[in-house]
Design an enzyme around this catalytic site. Sequence first.
Site, PDB file in Angstrom:
ATOM      1  NE  ARG A   1     -10.615  -5.583   3.691  1.00 14.44           N
ATOM      2  CZ  ARG A   1      -9.293  -5.685   3.890  1.00 14.44           C
ATOM      3  NH1 ARG A   1      -8.771  -5.303   5.024  1.00 14.44           N
ATOM      4  NH2 ARG A   1      -8.523  -6.179   2.961  1.00 14.44           N
TER       5      ARG A   1
ATOM      6  NE  ARG B   1      -3.762  -2.032   2.605  1.00  7.12           N
ATOM      7  CZ  ARG B   1      -4.191  -2.580   3.742  1.00  7.12           C
ATOM      8  NH1 ARG B   1      -3.733  -2.150   4.897  1.00  7.12           N
ATOM      9  NH2 ARG B   1      -5.054  -3.567   3.723  1.00  7.12           N
TER      10      ARG B   1
ATOM     11  NE  ARG C   1      -7.630   0.389   5.991  1.00  3.34           N
ATOM     12  CZ  ARG C   1      -7.446  -0.835   6.475  1.00  3.34           C
ATOM     13  NH1 ARG C   1      -6.625  -1.015   7.501  1.00  3.34           N
ATOM     14  NH2 ARG C   1      -8.073  -1.864   5.965  1.00  3.34           N
TER      15      ARG C   1
HETATM   16  N1  LIG Z   1      -8.221   5.108  17.893  1.00  3.76           N
HETATM   17  C1  LIG Z   1      -8.357   5.476  16.608  1.00  3.76           C
HETATM   18  N2  LIG Z   1      -9.084   6.570  16.323  1.00  3.76           N
HETATM   19  C2  LIG Z   1      -9.218   6.958  15.065  1.00  3.76           C
HETATM   20  N3  LIG Z   1      -8.688   6.343  14.000  1.00  3.76           N
HETATM   21  C3  LIG Z   1      -7.955   5.248  14.220  1.00  3.76           C
HETATM   22  C4  LIG Z   1      -7.753   4.762  15.527  1.00  3.76           C
HETATM   23  N4  LIG Z   1      -6.986   3.659  15.442  1.00  3.76           N
HETATM   24  C5  LIG Z   1      -6.733   3.466  14.150  1.00  3.76           C
HETATM   25  N5  LIG Z   1      -7.296   4.403  13.396  1.00  3.76           N
HETATM   26  C6  LIG Z   1      -7.310   4.528  11.928  1.00  3.76           C
HETATM   27  O1  LIG Z   1      -8.180   3.515  11.444  1.00  3.76           O
HETATM   28  C7  LIG Z   1      -7.716   3.001  10.214  1.00  3.76           C
HETATM   29  C8  LIG Z   1      -7.518   1.486  10.346  1.00  3.76           C
HETATM   30  O2  LIG Z   1      -6.444   1.265  11.211  1.00  3.76           O
HETATM   31  P1  LIG Z   1      -5.366   0.128  10.899  1.00  3.76           P
HETATM   32  O3  LIG Z   1      -4.968   0.134   9.471  1.00  3.76           O
HETATM   33  O4  LIG Z   1      -4.335   0.254  11.935  1.00  3.76           O
HETATM   34  O5  LIG Z   1      -6.321  -1.113  11.157  1.00  3.76           O
HETATM   35  P2  LIG Z   1      -5.946  -2.658  11.059  1.00  3.76           P
HETATM   36  O6  LIG Z   1      -6.676  -3.284  12.182  1.00  3.76           O
HETATM   37  O7  LIG Z   1      -4.492  -2.813  11.016  1.00  3.76           O
HETATM   38  O8  LIG Z   1      -6.632  -3.021   9.687  1.00  3.76           O
HETATM   39  P3  LIG Z   1      -6.305  -4.285   8.688  1.00  3.76           P
HETATM   40  O9  LIG Z   1      -6.466  -5.515   9.477  1.00  3.76           O
HETATM   41  O10 LIG Z   1      -7.373  -4.159   7.650  1.00  3.76           O
HETATM   42  O11 LIG Z   1      -4.955  -4.056   8.132  1.00  3.76           O
HETATM   43  C9  LIG Z   1      -6.408   3.720   9.908  1.00  3.76           C
HETATM   44  O12 LIG Z   1      -6.678   4.760   9.009  1.00  3.76           O
HETATM   45  C10 LIG Z   1      -5.985   4.244  11.247  1.00  3.76           C
HETATM   46  O13 LIG Z   1      -5.196   5.418  11.142  1.00  3.76           O
END
Ligand SMILES: Nc1ncnc2c1ncn2[C@@H]1O[C@H](COP(=O)(O)OP(=O)(O)OP(=O)(O)O)[C@@H](O)[C@H]1O
Length: 359
Positions: free
Chosen positions: A309, A204, A298
């Site tokens: 999802r 990405r 995102r």
């Molecule tokens: N506490 C929060 N408040 C607001 N936005 C958040 C918070 N935590 C994460 N995000 C945002 O939410 C989105 C998803 O977070 P992230 O990519 O870390 O999720 P993930 O669980 O790793 O997802 P995936 O499993 O699909 O990779 C990102 O844009 C991130 O910046």
Amino acid sequence: MHFTHQNIDEATNLAGNGPNGNRATTKVKEKKRKEREREGERNQILHPLPSMLLRRISTTSFSSLTSPLCHQKRAIPLPNPNDILLLPPSAGCSGLQRRLTFRSSPSCSRMASGFQRTTQEPTARRPSFVPLPPSDADKAELFRGLEAALGSPFSSDPLSPPPNPLIVVISGPSGVGKDAVIKRLREVREGIHFVVTATSRAKRPGEVDGKDYYFVTKENFLSMINRNELLEYALVYGEYKGIPKQQIRDFMAKGFDIVLRVDIQGAATLRSILGDSAVFIFLVAESEASLVKRLIDRKTETSEMLLVRIATAREEVRHMKKFDYVVVNAEGKLEDSVKLVNSIIDAEKAKVRQRSVNI
Ligand SMILES: Nc1ncnc2c1ncn2[C@@H]1O[C@H](COP(=O)(O)OP(=O)(O)OP(=O)(O)O)[C@@H](O)[C@H]1O
């Protein structure tokens, strides 16, 4: 009448010859038995058995400096802490029992002499007195005095063994913030290694190969599976993701805690492989609506991908109870979530019964 061994014998003879011989003999025997019992009790008071003496000294050796020496009913005067008598290591007993005994009071000298009888300390090697410095003495002097009194230097070695390296598994539905939490955790906590997962998906924007993931082709991923190089792997939304084993072994050997980021399926597989030897943390949004908004914001998924999802997330939340901890990653509260994960790791490191991993 006061009986001695002699007049008991005489009385026994007389009674045996008289008209009430048998009854008189029984009476005399009974008195003789009671007399022996009383004699025995006196001896018990005056000469405690060596084993009793040792037990009393060992169970009261520390409290004795501030409280009555023995827990027995017959009061023994409290010894002056300055009167601690040091026996040399050659005295033949172990540890404190060998070194601590007391002088001054009659009871204490009795205990000391009991000790000498037990250990057969030769007169030539009679112990010398080492007075304790007063409690308001110079700190260093008091420290040395206490060392001398206990007969060994105070060790600076840690009193508890170092904690085992941990494997921390962080999981949760897609878009909940796993990557965001781990990224911040790595900034605030030392001594953790985030395992770089191998994946067959495309990079990405902003992601770095070898830092965020090892981006490999599907063919390469399949040969890693064949060589048994992965602790766990899965096909997620059409792409492979897997955890390289060797990386974990290398960093744990260096004392690092390992952080793994996996989806719910991966967490279930890891639980079946690692059992309770790893810590499992479930990351969840404060509500379903909040999770959906986060995924939309995102802007990395098509509408169809978002649908899959979100539908999957509904199902995944039910798996929460299989985890050790749940952390709510609420909107705008990323720092709080990271703090909580940090505290969980701290608490795990402070556990008396440590988790122990073998992979
Ligand atoms: N506490 C929060 N408040 C607001 N936005 C958040 C918070 N935590 C994460 N995000 C945002 O939410 C989105 C998803 O977070 P992230 O990519 O870390 O999720 P993930 O669980 O790793 O997802 P995936 O499993 O699909 O990779 C990102 O844009 C991130 O910046």
